[in-house]
Each structure stands twice: as C-alpha cells, then as structure tokens.
Design a protein around this motif. Structure first.
Motif, short mmCIF file in Angstrom:
data_model
loop_
_atom_site.label_atom_id
_atom_site.label_comp_id
_atom_site.label_asym_id
_atom_site.label_seq_id
_atom_site.Cartn_x
_atom_site.Cartn_y
_atom_site.Cartn_z
N LEU A 1 0.70 -0.79 0.16
CA LEU A 1 0.04 0.24 -0.03
C LEU A 1 0.80 1.31 0.11
O LEU A 1 0.52 2.09 -0.50
N LEU A 2 2.40 1.32 0.69
CA LEU A 2 2.93 2.83 1.22
C LEU A 2 3.37 2.51 -0.54
O LEU A 2 3.85 3.94 -0.97
N ARG A 3 4.31 1.58 -1.03
CA ARG A 3 4.42 1.75 -2.55
C ARG A 3 3.07 2.18 -3.28
O ARG A 3 3.50 3.24 -4.46
N THR A 4 2.29 1.56 -3.40
CA THR A 4 1.42 2.03 -3.95
C THR A 4 1.37 3.38 -4.01
O THR A 4 1.43 4.67 -5.04
N GLU B 1 1.55 9.14 8.64
CA GLU B 1 2.60 8.36 7.49
C GLU B 1 1.87 9.05 6.25
O GLU B 1 3.05 9.85 5.31
N LEU B 2 0.71 9.61 6.01
CA LEU B 2 0.34 10.24 4.90
C LEU B 2 0.65 11.70 5.26
O LEU B 2 0.97 12.50 4.30
N SER C 1 -4.41 -2.02 -4.83
CA SER C 1 -3.63 -1.32 -3.83
C SER C 1 -2.29 -2.74 -3.68
O SER C 1 -1.84 -2.56 -2.65
N ASP C 2 -2.61 -3.56 -4.46
CA ASP C 2 -1.82 -4.76 -4.06
C ASP C 2 -1.14 -4.89 -5.68
O ASP C 2 -1.12 -6.13 -6.08
N LEU C 3 -0.72 -4.05 -6.82
CA LEU C 3 -0.08 -4.09 -7.96
C LEU C 3 1.45 -3.33 -8.03
O LEU C 3 1.64 -1.83 -8.71
N PRO C 4 2.24 -3.93 -7.33
CA PRO C 4 3.52 -3.32 -7.33
C PRO C 4 4.34 -2.71 -8.87
O PRO C 4 4.84 -1.92 -8.24
N ALA C 5 3.95 -3.77 -9.35
CA ALA C 5 4.13 -3.47 -10.79
C ALA C 5 3.19 -2.36 -11.95
O ALA C 5 4.34 -1.83 -13.00
N LEU C 6 2.36 -1.66 -11.31
CA LEU C 6 1.91 -0.81 -11.98
C LEU C 6 2.89 0.94 -11.16
O LEU C 6 2.09 1.45 -10.17
N ASP C 7 3.62 0.65 -12.28
CA ASP C 7 4.50 2.13 -11.46
C ASP C 7 3.58 3.73 -11.59
O ASP C 7 2.97 3.56 -12.39
N SER C 8 4.87 4.62 -11.29
CA SER C 8 4.96 5.78 -11.65
C SER C 8 4.45 6.03 -13.23
O SER C 8 3.92 6.81 -14.23
N GLN C 9 5.34 5.45 -13.80
CA GLN C 9 5.02 5.15 -15.20
C GLN C 9 4.47 4.60 -16.26
O GLN C 9 3.42 5.36 -16.89
N ARG C 10 3.90 3.12 -15.59
CA ARG C 10 2.82 2.91 -15.95
C ARG C 10 1.58 3.91 -15.78
O ARG C 10 0.40 4.03 -16.49
N LEU C 11 1.65 4.38 -14.67
CA LEU C 11 0.69 5.78 -14.16
C LEU C 11 0.52 6.09 -15.58
O LEU C 11 -0.51 7.28 -15.42
N ARG C 12 1.07 7.09 -15.29
CA ARG C 12 1.72 7.99 -16.90
C ARG C 12 1.21 8.12 -18.19
O ARG C 12 0.19 8.87 -18.41
N GLU C 13 1.89 6.43 -17.86
CA GLU C 13 1.06 6.08 -19.48
C GLU C 13 -0.15 5.83 -19.48
O GLU C 13 -1.00 6.01 -20.47
N ALA C 14 -0.92 5.26 -18.54
CA ALA C 14 -2.45 4.82 -18.42
C ALA C 14 -2.70 6.33 -18.67
O ALA C 14 -3.68 6.79 -19.14
N HIS D 1 10.49 -7.38 7.83
CA HIS D 1 10.55 -7.11 9.01
C HIS D 1 9.08 -6.23 8.94
O HIS D 1 8.68 -5.96 8.24
N SER D 2 9.19 -5.43 10.27
CA SER D 2 7.75 -4.56 10.30
C SER D 2 7.47 -3.91 9.50
O SER D 2 8.45 -2.58 8.78
N SER D 3 6.05 -3.90 9.39
CA SER D 3 5.83 -2.09 8.13
C SER D 3 5.68 -1.24 9.47
O SER D 3 5.70 -0.62 10.07
N PRO D 4 6.04 -0.08 7.98
CA PRO D 4 6.11 1.13 9.30
C PRO D 4 5.03 1.67 10.02
O PRO D 4 4.87 2.43 10.40
#
Length: 235
Positions: free
Chosen positions: A41-44, A83-84, A129-142, A228-231
């Motif tokens: 989720l944090l990565r997303t 965190e936000l 929120s479980d799509l680690p490959a859907l990164d900023s570049q792919r979001l801009r492409e979309a 390790h524990s989540s933030p």
C-alpha cells in the motif's frame, strides 16, 4: 483542448491481521500477510505521488471516521494518518494524498460509485493497492492513453484488471454478474465496447493475491518481502 490530469483513486484497506490478503495467510500467517499488504500500500501511494497526475485519493475500508472511533483500529489509523502527513514524499510541489471512505455495496457498485463521485471534475482512474508493477511510469502511460481514448484498462494475468480509467460515467462497465473470475477484464471490455467507449488496454501486468504470486514478488520487488515490520502496522 487537452483533458485535465486524471484524479487517481486507490482502493485500500487498513492492514488489520486476518482481515486483508487472507489468501496469503497460509503462506505468511495473518501478521505477515498484513505486513506485506501495508508495504504494498505504501509503495502504491508513493508511486501515485511520483506519477504527478491529478488529485490522489485513498478510499479506505473500514472508513477512516469509523476506524478512528474504534478502539481496536484507532492506533493503526493514527499510524496511517502520520504516514500520510509525514512519511511519504512531501516536496514543495508534491501532490498530497487525501482520505475518503469507500462506498458501500458489491465490488462493482463500490467502483462505480467511487468513480461517479469524482467524474464531474474530470477524468478518473481507479486502481487497487496490491499491484507493485503498476508504477509511476505505467500510471503516466495510462493517463496519456486516457487523454486519447474514452477508457483505459490494465489487464492482470489472472484475468481481472488492476486499473480502470474513464472520461465519462459508464455504469455498464461495473454491471458484471459476478467478479473474481478469469474473464472479468474481457467482460468489462465487452461492456465498454457495447456502451460505445473506445478503450485502450495497457500491457498485461500482475497483482499479489495468491501464495504463488509471492515468488515473482520476491524476484521483482525483494524489498517488499523483507522480514521486517511495516512502517505503520501496529504489532
């Protein structure tokens, strides 16, 4: 005249052990599955900020208001709030992430209502929120393709989709008889076509739902699989 940058809605959950990523529990345990989900989720959220699109909205379940009033969830909600506010990227021009409650109903009803809530203000993209490959570049492409088409879809290897974007409301896209099967993306594309919407499909990606997805996750995103524990996951 170019369309406005799309609002990006992210469907997310509080990472409560036993209540998120339950299909991963046999492999990771309830605590481990929740910790992994919180990291995804944090990565997303970071990738959504980095894409530099329009507003970024985390639609949460349970609702933020209810979680803050629930003694068992309030500490976890407080960690997410911190965190936000402080933990993500906060450069002077970085888009801030706002919180909203997810609508009620079936998955299709929730998605349709979420998009209808913000489509009056311009194009909207909705993702999980479980799509680690859907990164900023792919979001801009979309977003770029949504400026050229009526709709955009991000197909997943399991037959579903991880992102949908619309320029105008299309309730038919969310009127599937059932969800969570291998033809969800194909049926949605058919619905969009029947509604007269020109749709662009991004390259097929993958999400993290089943224990067999963990092997690819460890290979492509080893940091997400660290022990390790989540933030913001309260132990």
């Amino acid at each position: 005249m170019p369309l406005a940058k799309p609002t990006l809605i992210i469907f997310g959950r509080l990472p409560v052990p036993g209540q998120c990523k339950t299909r991963l529990i046999p492999a990771l345990g309830a605590q481990g599955a929740a910790q992994l989900y919180s990291r995804m989720l944090l990565r997303t959220l970071r990738e959504a900020q980095a894409a530099n699109l329009g507003d970024v909205i985390l639609m949460l379940t349970p609702s933020p208001q209810a979680a803050r009033l629930d003694a068992s969830l309030a500490p976890l909600m407080a960690e997410l709030d911190r965190e936000l506010s402080h933990g993500l990227v906060h450069e002077p021009n970085t888009i801030r992430i706002t919180l909203e409650a997810q609508p009620e109903g079936t998955l299709g009803e929730r998605m349709q209502q979420a998009m209808a809530r913000h489509l009056p203000n311009g194009p909207v993209m909705l993702m999980g929120s479980d799509l680690p490959a859907l990164d900023s570049q792919r979001l801009r492409e979309a977003a770029d393709e949504l400026a050229l088409h009526d709709a955009v879809l991000q197909p997943s290897k399991d037959g579903g989709y991880g992102l949908i974007g619309l320029n105008q409301p299309c309730p038919d896209a969310f009127s599937l008889a059932r969800w969570s099967h291998a033809n969800v993306c194909l049926e949605t594309l058919t619905q969009l076509t029947h509604a007269g919407r020109a749709t662009y499909c991004l390259p097929v990606s993958w999400d993290v739902d089943e224990p067999e997805d963990l092997e690819q996750l460890a290979l492509d995103f080893p940091a997400l699989m660290k022990e390790h524990s989540s933030p913001f996951l309260i132990s």
